[in-house]
Design an enzyme around this catalytic site. Sequence first.
Site, PDB file in Angstrom:
ATOM      1  N   LYS A  55       0.914  -1.216   0.027  1.00 18.92           N
ATOM      2  CA  LYS A  55      -0.291   0.289   0.055  1.00 18.92           C
ATOM      3  C   LYS A  55       0.849   1.085   0.123  1.00 18.92           C
ATOM      4  O   LYS A  55       0.524   2.056  -0.838  1.00 18.92           O
ATOM      5  CB  LYS A  55      -0.819   0.025   1.377  1.00 18.92           C
ATOM      6  CG  LYS A  55      -1.975  -1.175   1.187  1.00 18.92           C
ATOM      7  CD  LYS A  55      -3.014  -0.858   2.293  1.00 18.92           C
ATOM      8  CE  LYS A  55      -2.318  -0.924   3.905  1.00 18.92           C
ATOM      9  NZ  LYS A  55      -1.677  -2.125   4.474  1.00 18.92           N
TER      10      LYS A  55
ATOM     11  N   ARG B 159      -9.737   0.562   8.757  1.00 20.24           N
ATOM     12  CA  ARG B 159      -9.274  -0.868   9.206  1.00 20.24           C
ATOM     13  C   ARG B 159     -10.228  -1.559   9.770  1.00 20.24           C
ATOM     14  O   ARG B 159     -10.099  -2.725   9.864  1.00 20.24           O
ATOM     15  CB  ARG B 159      -7.922  -0.888  10.097  1.00 20.24           C
ATOM     16  CG  ARG B 159      -6.790  -1.040   9.242  1.00 20.24           C
ATOM     17  CD  ARG B 159      -5.627  -1.096  10.315  1.00 20.24           C
ATOM     18  NE  ARG B 159      -4.505  -1.517   9.936  1.00 20.24           N
ATOM     19  CZ  ARG B 159      -3.339  -0.887   9.694  1.00 20.24           C
ATOM     20  NH1 ARG B 159      -3.338   0.692   9.309  1.00 20.24           N
ATOM     21  NH2 ARG B 159      -2.222  -1.324   9.404  1.00 20.24           N
TER      22      ARG B 159
ATOM     23  N   ARG C 206      11.829  -6.134   5.502  1.00 22.29           N
ATOM     24  CA  ARG C 206      11.521  -4.561   5.003  1.00 22.29           C
ATOM     25  C   ARG C 206      12.441  -3.780   5.951  1.00 22.29           C
ATOM     26  O   ARG C 206      12.427  -3.962   7.115  1.00 22.29           O
ATOM     27  CB  ARG C 206      10.043  -4.235   5.160  1.00 22.29           C
ATOM     28  CG  ARG C 206       9.721  -2.754   5.061  1.00 22.29           C
ATOM     29  CD  ARG C 206       8.320  -2.515   5.140  1.00 22.29           C
ATOM     30  NE  ARG C 206       7.619  -2.782   6.073  1.00 22.29           N
ATOM     31  CZ  ARG C 206       6.145  -2.408   6.183  1.00 22.29           C
ATOM     32  NH1 ARG C 206       5.456  -2.059   5.427  1.00 22.29           N
ATOM     33  NH2 ARG C 206       5.689  -2.530   7.461  1.00 22.29           N
TER      34      ARG C 206
ATOM     35  N   ARG D 249      11.247  -1.607  11.204  1.00 26.53           N
ATOM     36  CA  ARG D 249      10.217  -0.881  12.162  1.00 26.53           C
ATOM     37  C   ARG D 249      10.030  -2.125  13.377  1.00 26.53           C
ATOM     38  O   ARG D 249      10.009  -3.279  13.282  1.00 26.53           O
ATOM     39  CB  ARG D 249       8.942  -1.014  11.255  1.00 26.53           C
ATOM     40  CG  ARG D 249       8.583   0.199  10.697  1.00 26.53           C
ATOM     41  CD  ARG D 249       7.269   0.299   9.751  1.00 26.53           C
ATOM     42  NE  ARG D 249       6.046  -0.359  10.216  1.00 26.53           N
ATOM     43  CZ  ARG D 249       4.859  -0.184   9.650  1.00 26.53           C
ATOM     44  NH1 ARG D 249       4.894   0.454   8.579  1.00 26.53           N
ATOM     45  NH2 ARG D 249       3.960  -0.694  10.202  1.00 26.53           N
TER      46      ARG D 249
ATOM     47  N   ARG E 138      -0.253  -9.389  12.926  1.00 22.14           N
ATOM     48  CA  ARG E 138      -0.882  -8.206  12.113  1.00 22.14           C
ATOM     49  C   ARG E 138      -1.928  -8.772  11.120  1.00 22.14           C
ATOM     50  O   ARG E 138      -2.936  -8.344  10.737  1.00 22.14           O
ATOM     51  CB  ARG E 138       0.075  -7.366  11.761  1.00 22.14           C
ATOM     52  CG  ARG E 138       0.675  -6.416  12.632  1.00 22.14           C
ATOM     53  CD  ARG E 138       2.017  -5.908  12.384  1.00 22.14           C
ATOM     54  NE  ARG E 138       1.774  -4.878  11.135  1.00 22.14           N
ATOM     55  CZ  ARG E 138       2.970  -4.602  10.419  1.00 22.14           C
ATOM     56  NH1 ARG E 138       4.089  -5.173  10.647  1.00 22.14           N
ATOM     57  NH2 ARG E 138       2.502  -3.666   9.507  1.00 22.14           N
TER      58      ARG E 138
HETATM   59  P1  AMP Z   1       0.548   0.898   9.292  1.00 27.05           P
HETATM   60  O1  AMP Z   1       1.686   1.610   9.051  1.00 27.05           O
HETATM   61  O2  AMP Z   1      -0.794   1.398   8.583  1.00 27.05           O
HETATM   62  O3  AMP Z   1       0.708  -0.674   9.013  1.00 27.05           O
HETATM   63  O4  AMP Z   1       0.117   1.040  10.939  1.00 27.05           O
HETATM   64  C1  AMP Z   1       1.015   0.266  11.532  1.00 27.05           C
HETATM   65  C2  AMP Z   1       0.207   0.052  12.900  1.00 27.05           C
HETATM   66  O5  AMP Z   1      -0.479   1.325  13.664  1.00 27.05           O
HETATM   67  C3  AMP Z   1      -1.045  -0.847  13.089  1.00 27.05           C
HETATM   68  O6  AMP Z   1      -0.432  -2.292  13.176  1.00 27.05           O
HETATM   69  C4  AMP Z   1      -1.836  -0.531  14.008  1.00 27.05           C
HETATM   70  O7  AMP Z   1      -1.609  -0.641  15.291  1.00 27.05           O
HETATM   71  C5  AMP Z   1      -1.850   1.236  14.161  1.00 27.05           C
HETATM   72  N1  AMP Z   1      -2.794   1.451  13.039  1.00 27.05           N
HETATM   73  C6  AMP Z   1      -2.508   2.212  12.016  1.00 27.05           C
HETATM   74  N2  AMP Z   1      -3.696   2.536  11.570  1.00 27.05           N
HETATM   75  C7  AMP Z   1      -4.752   2.181  12.126  1.00 27.05           C
HETATM   76  C8  AMP Z   1      -6.307   2.121  11.851  1.00 27.05           C
HETATM   77  N3  AMP Z   1      -6.964   2.861  10.999  1.00 27.05           N
HETATM   78  N4  AMP Z   1      -7.004   1.614  12.801  1.00 27.05           N
HETATM   79  C9  AMP Z   1      -6.214   0.960  14.085  1.00 27.05           C
HETATM   80  N5  AMP Z   1      -5.112   0.815  14.341  1.00 27.05           N
HETATM   81  C10 AMP Z   1      -4.219   1.280  13.454  1.00 27.05           C
END
Ligand code: AMP
Length: 212
Positions: free
Chosen positions: A13, A88, A127, A158, A169
Amino acid sequence: MNLVLLGAPGAGKGTQAEKIIEKWGLPHISTGDILRKAVAEGTELGLEAKKYMDAGELVPDDVVIGLAKERLAQPDTGVGFILDGFPRTVVQAEALDGALADLGKSIDAAVAIVVDPEVIVGRLTSRRTCKECAKITTVAAVGPDGTCPACGGEVYQRDDDNETTVRNRLDVYERSTAPLIDYYRSHGVLREIDGDRPVDEVFADVVAALEA
Ligand code: AMP
């Protein structure tokens, strides 16, 4: 153009978002980036969010809905936006639709990038991200001294890209986020793309789907 990017963590994404932004100049709204910034700054929100993020769990809906609404209310979203990592959950998608309706807007397309979960485990655990230019790269592409192939900056992994957290996840994605595929299909805006191919081929399909 008001876009939502859907897909499991590691589906690509972020990479496709960068290319969409380059082509259409849309502001990029990533709740993950907003949360990581809060964590880095050590704000109250960041301290609260970090426990969920490190475990690979979702941050509570009311927290991220508030963040997304605040960001969507900023004037640069007048030309459209690309939402990456939000919504999400179905609760978040409904809140998003409500907030957009209040602004006289709606989602034009939800682009779902589909990749096999085992491919994703390999991708995410290798990554790396550059501390300087924020480019996403792989452990194979960084130099022996751990430097970014694009700018020579230092790269890092990360906190949530270790295998245990990645698998959690993916489970969370299947349980909470995959239902959004049906949600957007029933709203007539879903565009599904095979993401298990080279970046440029995936992007060509994204462009075709958005220009159709
Ligand atoms: P990402 O970078 O989008 O993979 O987000 C990293 C982490 O941030 C996720 O694993 C969640 O813990 C939190 N997070 C990001 N966006 C959301 C969302 N829309 N709803 C809930 N948690 C989120």
